[in-house]
Design a protein around this motif. Structure first.
Motif: not given
Length: 220
Positions: A212-213, A215-220
């Protein structure tokens, strides 16, 4: 240890051959019916004919050898052709053969079976530690390792999860092996199983959190 060699394959079979020789040597001393299952307090609650258990043990040894021998050939990713995988194979074959032999040893020493259950659980724990020592280097594949939807979706999540999981397995295995010897018999199984489950469950949770972390970095 080479990934494929006659010497390597002979080495893999040695633990089971030693176990077979040992069981053969004590065969006359074995009772016709042997303990085959223990409850959480370490009390025997299952029995089986010794011939049946002997054949089951032999069949398990053959099955495990063939399974780990040919997994690299059928792995679609082709990631199991490594020296470390062969070491992992040997650790598993060694400790599983020792566990099988210990069941027959316990049968000969029935009067002290509860006292000897601790060392048997210590073997299981040491096998976990041995696997953890090598699992950190296992590359993503479909058969061996901490295979969750999140580790199989990302090589980075796989790598980080196995680095953490390997450390937990080593630490948990060594701790469980120690406690298997020192904890009183009625509580030994519960303590060891609790530690092993904890060491196995934490990497699974971590794989989800890190995924989840990531994925969050990829979309940030």
């Amino acid at each position: 240890m080479k990934t494929t060699s006659t010497t390597t394959e002979i080495l893999m079979t040695i633990p089971w051959l030693i176990a077979i020789v040992y069981v053969t040597s004590i065969w006359p001393e074995l009772p016709a019916t042997m303990p085959s299952h223990y409850d959480l307090s370490g009390t025997v609650n299952g029995w089986s004919p010794k011939v049946e258990l002997a054949w089951l043990s032999l069949g398990m040894g053959v099955f495990l050898y063939l399974l780990f021998r040919f997994l690299p050939k059928i792995d679609p990713k082709g990631r199991l052709q490594s020296a470390n995988f062969q070491k992992l194979r040997f650790v598993m074959m060694l400790f599983l053969a020792a566990l099988q032999a210990s069941l027959f040893y316990l049968a000969v020493h029935q009067s002290t079976s509860q006292a000897l259950l601790g060392p048997e659980l210590a073997l299981v724990s040491l096998m976990l530690a041995g696997i953890g020592n090598y699992i950190t280097t296992v590359k993503p594949n479909w058969f061996i390792g901490i295979r969750t939807p999140w580790t199989l979706s990302s090589e980075n999540v796989w790598r980080r999860t196995h680095q953490l999981g390997g450390r937990w397995m080593v630490a948990g295995g060594l701790l469980a092996a120690l406690l298997a010897i020192v904890v009183p018999a009625p509580y030994t199984v519960g303590v060891v199983v609790g530690i092993i489950l904890t060491a196995s469950f934490i990497p699974i949770v971590y794989s989800y959190i890190y995924y989840r972390q990531e994925k969050a970095r990829q979309f940030s």
